[in-house]
Write an enzyme that holds these catalytic residues in place. Structure first.
Site, PDB file in Angstrom:
ATOM      1  N   CYS A  43      31.464   9.932  38.930  1.00 26.20           N
ATOM      2  CA  CYS A  43      31.055   9.723  37.557  1.00 26.20           C
ATOM      3  C   CYS A  43      32.114   8.854  36.915  1.00 26.20           C
ATOM      4  CB  CYS A  43      30.939  11.057  36.834  1.00 26.20           C
ATOM      5  SG  CYS A  43      30.216  10.854  35.220  1.00 26.20           S
ATOM      6  N   LYS A  54      20.611  19.333  25.961  1.00 26.29           N
ATOM      7  CA  LYS A  54      20.730  19.107  27.414  1.00 26.29           C
ATOM      8  C   LYS A  54      21.758  20.058  28.030  1.00 26.29           C
ATOM      9  CE  LYS A  54      23.477  15.591  28.899  1.00 26.29           C
ATOM     10  NZ  LYS A  54      24.488  16.061  29.870  1.00 26.29           N
ATOM     11  N   ASN A  55      22.896  20.213  27.343  1.00 19.46           N
ATOM     12  CA  ASN A  55      23.994  20.977  27.931  1.00 19.46           C
ATOM     13  C   ASN A  55      23.813  22.495  27.824  1.00 19.46           C
ATOM     14  OD1 ASN A  55      24.993  18.560  28.684  1.00 19.46           O
ATOM     15  ND2 ASN A  55      26.623  18.473  27.149  1.00 19.46           N
ATOM     16  N   VAL A  97      39.914  15.250  26.140  1.00 19.59           N
ATOM     17  CA  VAL A  97      39.123  16.099  27.046  1.00 19.59           C
ATOM     18  C   VAL A  97      38.992  15.446  28.426  1.00 19.59           C
ATOM     19  CG1 VAL A  97      36.893  17.249  27.402  1.00 19.59           C
ATOM     20  CG2 VAL A  97      37.899  17.134  25.110  1.00 19.59           C
ATOM     21  N   ASP A 104      31.802  13.953  23.393  1.00 26.27           N
ATOM     22  CA  ASP A 104      30.552  13.189  23.484  1.00 26.27           C
ATOM     23  C   ASP A 104      30.179  12.493  22.166  1.00 26.27           C
ATOM     24  OD1 ASP A 104      29.530  13.962  26.247  1.00 26.27           O
ATOM     25  OD2 ASP A 104      29.972  15.895  25.353  1.00 26.27           O
ATOM     26  N   ARG A 148      26.210  17.465  38.212  1.00 28.10           N
ATOM     27  CA  ARG A 148      27.138  18.490  38.687  1.00 28.10           C
ATOM     28  C   ARG A 148      26.501  19.879  38.697  1.00 28.10           C
ATOM     29  NH1 ARG A 148      32.558  17.559  38.082  1.00 28.10           N
ATOM     30  NH2 ARG A 148      32.963  19.392  36.812  1.00 28.10           N
TER      31      ARG A 148
END
Ligand code: EPZ
Length: 455
Positions: A137, A40-41, A349, A327, A113
């Site tokens: 978020c 996804k990223n 983070v 994540d 974003r």
């Protein structure tokens, strides 16, 4: 419109998920094989990069997730033609790129974003770009100050409007020397997507070097860009006057792979994750092994399993690559509730990424949150009163509960918690999971989970 409502609209039917609530009868180990596709990223950024080319681009291994639908919609409102090729393949034709209205961008963006990353490419193509007010978020403030400062350094004019931000480039953007105060993934991508067509050289110090960024660099090089990655987080870009389209197979989704790995461990199961690769998961695999998980690495994927015996506590600090990815912590925390002893997770983070813990405590977990830095190294949140360390004491059996999913990764950890729990759980707002996990309902079926869906 709030971010959850926007997300719900941005997810749903197009990615095959109409249910909002999943009823899970826990206690069954997840076993079997699932496959992961492109990250996804990376995929969402690769889609934006297509705007930079003067010929069409083709991206393969695109997952059917709602974040991809969001970016597809945003590309289309900007005049990019997006067509489906073979399964998992998207083709982007940017020959008619045009400006879009703030209200249309906002309507397509959900709480994503991604509109920020359209700025560099659109400034090059059209001389202007808009960023709507980005949805809130629940993992902290997630500011965009680095992005705006970087764009201004390239020569963009930043103008605040009541409904968002307008950027314009009175002349061609110019290469510049940038030093990021923190190795932000998004700001590094911003620099890459803006510098490749800027006039002259750009030097970026303090860059993020996540594998998804390296794959974006691969794509930009295929398009004709000149980018070198030096030691110590320095990236140098020599601007060129034009780029062509690319053809690329996206890097696999290491966050999805790690999520299913933690699901295998927490449910005492055995999952083969097709498409997972060792290199990008090196740090995760070390921690997985220390907790007591086992894995076998094959050419076409990785088998993750609980080999029997007790799980062991660990001390983990999340960090930028090559550290332990932020994540990965939420699904792992569920497995840590089963470990014999006290584990510590220090989140460095994001300042607020333990919102998901409340539901785990409701289900019987013993987790205490602290504002001190409980890892070995103090982080930038230590003196600022952010609750960013968790102490997990185990083992604690979890029991079923009614819970509401707060965000993507926290939400996946709730699913795992419900799958390991004794009794039945009602997990609402499950549509958010389809932002980043392709066909997760089908995958849960394939792995033998016992559940039903409610509209
Ligand atoms: C990307 O977010 C990912 N999202 C995140 O994945 C991931 O957790 C994160 O990188 C870290 O790896 C996407 O790629 C779409 P950052 P990004 O800029 O780029 C601060 C998921 O669930 N910061 O590296 O937004 C920020 O607040 C997600 O898949 C500023 O202060 O992350 C954070 O503390 C969630 N000002 C830190 O930097 C800025 O202008 C790192 O954020 C930008 C960031």
């Amino acid at each position: 419109m709030n971010s959850v409502a926007k997300d719900a609209r941005a997810s749903g039917a197009k990615v095959g998920l109409e249910a909002e609530t999943i009823i899970i009868r826990g206690g069954r180990p997840l076993t079997g094989r699932i496959d992961v596709k492109g990250a996804k990223n990376l995929v969402t950024k690769a889609m934006v990069a297509a705007i930079l080319g003067d010929t069409p681009s083709t991206l393969r291994d695109v997952p059917a997730i709602s974040d991809v639908q969001v970016v597809r919609g945003l590309l289309e409102v900007h005049g990019v033609t997006v067509t489906d090729g073979d399964p998992g393949e998207l083709i982007f034709d940017p020959s008619r790129v045009e400006s879009a209205h703030m209200v249309d961008i906002d309507a397509h963006a959900g709480s994503s974003r991604i509109p920020i990353l359209f700025c560099g490419p659109l400034l090059h193509r059209l001389g202007e770009a808009f960023i709507p007010d980005l949805g809130g978020c629940r993992i902290g403030d997630r500011p965009i100050d680095f992005h705006l400062e970087v764009l201004a350094q390239f020569g963009a004019v930043v103008e605040k409007l009541p409904s968002g931000i307008r950027l314009s480039a009175p002349e061609r953007l110019r290469g510049t020397k940038i030093s990021l105060p923190y190795p932000s993934v998004g700001a590094t991508e911003q620099v890459l997507l803006t510098s490749v067509l800027a006039e002259g050289k750009t030097e970026l110090a303090g860059a993020a070097i996540e594998p998804e960024i390296m794959d974006l660099i691969n794509i930009l090089q295929k398009m004709g860009a000149i980018i070198s990655v030096d030691t110590d987080r320095v990236i140098r870009i020599e601007g060129v006057s034009k780029l062509k389209g690319y053809s690329h197979r996206a890097l696999f989704d290491r966050n999805e792979a790690a999520s299913w790995a933690s699901a295998a461990l927490a449910t005492e199961g055995d999952i083969f994750v097709g498409g997972a690769k060792q290199e990008e998961l090196l740090t995760f695999l070390n921690i997985f092994r220390k907790v007591g998980g086992a894995f076998d690495i094959a050419d076409d994927g990785i088998r993750f399993y609980h080999p029997g015996g007790e799980l062991k506590p660990v001390v983990v600090e999340t960090d930028v690559h090559p550290g332990f990815m932020t994540d990965w912590q939420q699904p792992l925390v569920v497995a840590l509730t089963k470990a014999q002893g006290v584990s510590i997770v220090h989140e460095t983070v994001y300042e607020q990424r333990f919102g998901f813990v409340e539901a785990l405590v409701q289900m019987g977990a013993n987790i205490q949150l602290h504002s001190e830095c409980l890892g070995s190294s103090p982080c930038r949140f230590g003196q600022r009163n952010f609750v960013h360390s968790a102490v997990i004491s185990g083992p604690t059996p979890l029991h079923g509960a009614d819970i509401e999913i707060p965000d993507l990764r926290g939400g996946f950890s709730h699913l795992i918690a419900a799958l390991t729990a004794e009794g039945t759980s009602r997990v609402s707002n499950v549509g958010i999971i389809s932002r980043g996990y392709e066909n997760f309902i089908t995958k849960l079926q394939q792995l033998g989970a016992d559940f039903s869906l409610e509209a």
